[in-house]
Design an enzyme around this catalytic site. Structure first.
Site, PDB file in Angstrom:
ATOM      1  CG  LEU A 194      -2.036  -0.956   1.352  1.00 14.72           C
ATOM      2  CD1 LEU A 194      -2.616  -0.930   2.765  1.00 14.72           C
ATOM      3  CD2 LEU A 194      -3.111  -0.618   0.315  1.00 14.72           C
ATOM      4  N   PRO A 195       0.302   2.393  -0.428  1.00 21.34           N
ATOM      5  CG  PRO A 195      -0.955   4.001  -1.591  1.00 21.34           C
ATOM      6  CD  PRO A 195      -1.000   2.576  -1.094  1.00 21.34           C
ATOM      7  CB  SER A 212       3.168  -0.352   2.997  1.00 16.96           C
ATOM      8  OG  SER A 212       3.796  -0.353   1.732  1.00 16.96           O
ATOM      9  N   GLY A 213       5.907   1.509   3.334  1.00 16.58           N
ATOM     10  CA  GLY A 213       7.345   1.534   3.619  1.00 16.58           C
ATOM     11  C   GLY A 213       8.231   1.043   2.494  1.00 16.58           C
ATOM     12  CE  LYS A 214       4.958   0.953  -2.662  1.00 17.44           C
ATOM     13  NZ  LYS A 214       3.997   1.544  -1.721  1.00 17.44           N
ATOM     14  CB  SER A 215      10.282   4.801  -0.862  1.00 15.82           C
ATOM     15  OG  SER A 215       9.350   4.807  -1.902  1.00 15.82           O
ATOM     16  CB  SER A 242       3.158  -3.735  -8.322  1.00 15.10           C
ATOM     17  OG  SER A 242       3.960  -3.838  -7.176  1.00 15.10           O
TER      18      SER A 242
HETATM   19  N1  LIG Z   1      -4.557   7.287  -7.362  1.00 11.87           N
HETATM   20  C1  LIG Z   1      -3.399   6.947  -6.806  1.00 11.87           C
HETATM   21  N2  LIG Z   1      -3.246   5.715  -6.249  1.00 11.87           N
HETATM   22  C2  LIG Z   1      -2.075   5.361  -5.697  1.00 11.87           C
HETATM   23  N3  LIG Z   1      -0.983   6.179  -5.639  1.00 11.87           N
HETATM   24  C3  LIG Z   1      -1.076   7.406  -6.187  1.00 11.87           C
HETATM   25  C4  LIG Z   1      -2.291   7.847  -6.778  1.00 11.87           C
HETATM   26  N4  LIG Z   1      -2.093   9.117  -7.229  1.00 11.87           N
HETATM   27  C5  LIG Z   1      -0.841   9.463  -6.918  1.00 11.87           C
HETATM   28  N5  LIG Z   1      -0.210   8.433  -6.298  1.00 11.87           N
HETATM   29  C6  LIG Z   1       1.215   8.465  -5.895  1.00 11.87           C
HETATM   30  O1  LIG Z   1       1.910   7.626  -6.803  1.00 11.87           O
HETATM   31  C7  LIG Z   1       2.689   6.655  -6.127  1.00 11.87           C
HETATM   32  C8  LIG Z   1       2.432   5.247  -6.657  1.00 11.87           C
HETATM   33  O2  LIG Z   1       2.935   5.066  -7.921  1.00 11.87           O
HETATM   34  P1  LIG Z   1       3.180   3.592  -8.458  1.00 11.87           P
HETATM   35  O3  LIG Z   1       3.786   3.732  -9.814  1.00 11.87           O
HETATM   36  O4  LIG Z   1       3.950   2.820  -7.450  1.00 11.87           O
HETATM   37  O5  LIG Z   1       1.687   3.012  -8.554  1.00 11.87           O
HETATM   38  S1  LIG Z   1       1.200   1.691  -9.295  1.00 11.87           S
HETATM   39  O6  LIG Z   1       2.174   0.610  -9.037  1.00 11.87           O
HETATM   40  O7  LIG Z   1       1.079   1.967 -10.723  1.00 11.87           O
HETATM   41  O8  LIG Z   1      -0.130   1.388  -8.714  1.00 11.87           O
HETATM   42  C9  LIG Z   1       2.231   6.676  -4.677  1.00 11.87           C
HETATM   43  O9  LIG Z   1       3.436   6.667  -3.942  1.00 11.87           O
HETATM   44  P2  LIG Z   1       3.749   5.637  -2.740  1.00 11.87           P
HETATM   45  O10 LIG Z   1       3.066   6.242  -1.587  1.00 11.87           O
HETATM   46  O11 LIG Z   1       5.236   5.732  -2.647  1.00 11.87           O
HETATM   47  O12 LIG Z   1       3.283   4.255  -3.050  1.00 11.87           O
HETATM   48  C10 LIG Z   1       1.452   7.963  -4.507  1.00 11.87           C
HETATM   49  O13 LIG Z   1       2.235   8.927  -3.867  1.00 11.87           O
HETATM   50  N1  LIG Z   2       9.580  -0.637   9.587  1.00 12.51           N
HETATM   51  C1  LIG Z   2       9.413   0.380   8.728  1.00 12.51           C
HETATM   52  N2  LIG Z   2       9.784   0.243   7.465  1.00 12.51           N
HETATM   53  C2  LIG Z   2       9.599   1.240   6.556  1.00 12.51           C
HETATM   54  N3  LIG Z   2       9.032   2.443   6.848  1.00 12.51           N
HETATM   55  C3  LIG Z   2       8.640   2.637   8.127  1.00 12.51           C
HETATM   56  C4  LIG Z   2       8.804   1.624   9.107  1.00 12.51           C
HETATM   57  N4  LIG Z   2       8.320   2.086  10.278  1.00 12.51           N
HETATM   58  C5  LIG Z   2       7.878   3.344  10.046  1.00 12.51           C
HETATM   59  N5  LIG Z   2       8.084   3.685   8.744  1.00 12.51           N
HETATM   60  C6  LIG Z   2       7.697   5.005   8.155  1.00 12.51           C
HETATM   61  O1  LIG Z   2       6.622   4.793   7.240  1.00 12.51           O
HETATM   62  C7  LIG Z   2       6.695   5.715   6.144  1.00 12.51           C
HETATM   63  C8  LIG Z   2       6.732   4.928   4.857  1.00 12.51           C
HETATM   64  O2  LIG Z   2       6.779   5.809   3.751  1.00 12.51           O
HETATM   65  P1  LIG Z   2       7.350   5.366   2.343  1.00 12.51           P
HETATM   66  O3  LIG Z   2       8.630   4.631   2.506  1.00 12.51           O
HETATM   67  O4  LIG Z   2       7.331   6.571   1.465  1.00 12.51           O
HETATM   68  O5  LIG Z   2       6.229   4.302   1.877  1.00 12.51           O
HETATM   69  P2  LIG Z   2       5.846   3.831   0.395  1.00 12.51           P
HETATM   70  O6  LIG Z   2       7.089   3.929  -0.455  1.00 12.51           O
HETATM   71  O7  LIG Z   2       5.351   2.445   0.563  1.00 12.51           O
HETATM   72  O8  LIG Z   2       4.771   4.779  -0.049  1.00 12.51           O
HETATM   73  C9  LIG Z   2       7.956   6.539   6.360  1.00 12.51           C
HETATM   74  O9  LIG Z   2       7.607   7.763   6.958  1.00 12.51           O
HETATM   75  C10 LIG Z   2       8.789   5.663   7.320  1.00 12.51           C
HETATM   76  O10 LIG Z   2       9.654   6.414   8.140  1.00 12.51           O
END
Ligand SMILES: Nc1ncnc2c1ncn2[C@@H]1O[C@H](COP(=O)(O)OS(=O)(=O)O)[C@@H](OP(=O)(O)O)[C@H]1O
Ligand SMILES: Nc1ncnc2c1ncn2[C@@H]1O[C@H](COP(=O)(O)OP(=O)(O)O)[C@@H](O)[C@H]1O
Length: 204
Positions: A37-38, A40-43, A110
């Site tokens: 999920l957005p 969740s901590g991927k980056s 994804s």
């Molecule tokens: N509608 C919608 N749904 C989900 N996410 C959104 C949307 N619009 C913008 N964003 C921002 O784009 C990041 C996700 O891009 P991705 O290329 O990983 O998405 S996907 O795999 O194609 O679903 C995602 O970043 P992460 O939070 O790092 O996952 C969001 O910040």
């Molecule tokens: N165990 C952990 N692993 C990764 N991120 C964590 C963890 N615990 C807390 N966090 C926090 O959760 C947030 C995750 O954000 P981000 O890495 O941008 O997520 P994503 O790439 O999935 O959108 C950050 O603010 C990070 O500091």
């Protein structure tokens, strides 16, 4: 005759193979596919993992959804079709990086199982596609909300936002499971490093 042959498109084989590049690097190439999920901590996991691997002398690269959507995939939005194309392209790019012998971290939501499966099948060598499910309860992701996206999605400012108004299909059999809601960052990174060591991708 294959479709490519019919279209007069052929494959050119070089003299250097993946195994040769891996010998030079002293470790194997792999695709570490972080999905979740957005927020969740991927980056965050990808960045910390890369630092640890790089400091051990490994060749590494991060393909992050946010960054790739600024360039290669700038023409794509968030419709189901665009997300599928987003993942198809990045699956192909990850395959190339892996073929270079690089430990390649892919950090994309994804959300669709079939797209992740297609990326797995694109990775040429069996075992080199390592699905990492970055799991975290939606409520915790929403609380973290580092980019304020959940808040905007709840306010109706972003349509089709994953977890709120668009689906996320949970991986059925990921190679690695990380629960970032319970485990801290360094524990999550260590779990991945251990997997890579135990499966012969990097020296122990
Ligand atoms: N509608 C919608 N749904 C989900 N996410 C959104 C949307 N619009 C913008 N964003 C921002 O784009 C990041 C996700 O891009 P991705 O290329 O990983 O998405 S996907 O795999 O194609 O679903 C995602 O970043 P992460 O939070 O790092 O996952 C969001 O910040
Ligand atoms: N165990 C952990 N692993 C990764 N991120 C964590 C963890 N615990 C807390 N966090 C926090 O959760 C947030 C995750 O954000 P981000 O890495 O941008 O997520 P994503 O790439 O999935 O959108 C950050 O603010 C990070 O500091």
């Amino acid at each position: 005759m294959t479709n490519h042959e019919k279209a007069n498109i052929y494959w050119h084989q070089g003299q250097i193979r993946k195994a040769d590049r891996e010998r030079l690097s002293g470790h194997r190439g792999a695709v570490l596919w972080l999905t979740g999920l957005p927020a969740s901590g991927k980056s965050t996991v990808a960045v910390a993992l890369e630092k640890k691997l790089f400091d051990r002398g490994c060749r590494t690269y991060i393909l992050d959804g946010d960054n790739i959507r600024h360039g290669l995939n700038r023409d794509l939005g968030f419709s189901p079709e665009d997300r599928t194309e987003n993942i198809r392209r990045i699956g192909e790019v990850a395959r190339l990086f892996c073929d270079c012998g690089v430990l390649t971290m892919v950090a994309f939501i994804s959300p669709y199982q079939s797209d992740r499966q297609a990326a797995r099948e694109a990775a040429e060598e069996p075992g080199t596609f390592i699905e990492v499910f970055v799991d975290c309860p939606l409520a915790t992701c929403e609380q973290r909300d580092p980019k304020g996206m959940y808040r905007r999605a709840r306010a109706g400012e972003i349509q089709g936002f994953t977890g709120i108004s668009a689906p996320y299909e949970v991986p059925e059999k990921p190679e690695i499971y990380l629960d970032t809601g319970i485990n801290d960052l360094s524990a999550c990174v260590d779990t991945v490093i251990r997997y890579l060591e135990m499966n012969g991708f990097i020296p122990a």
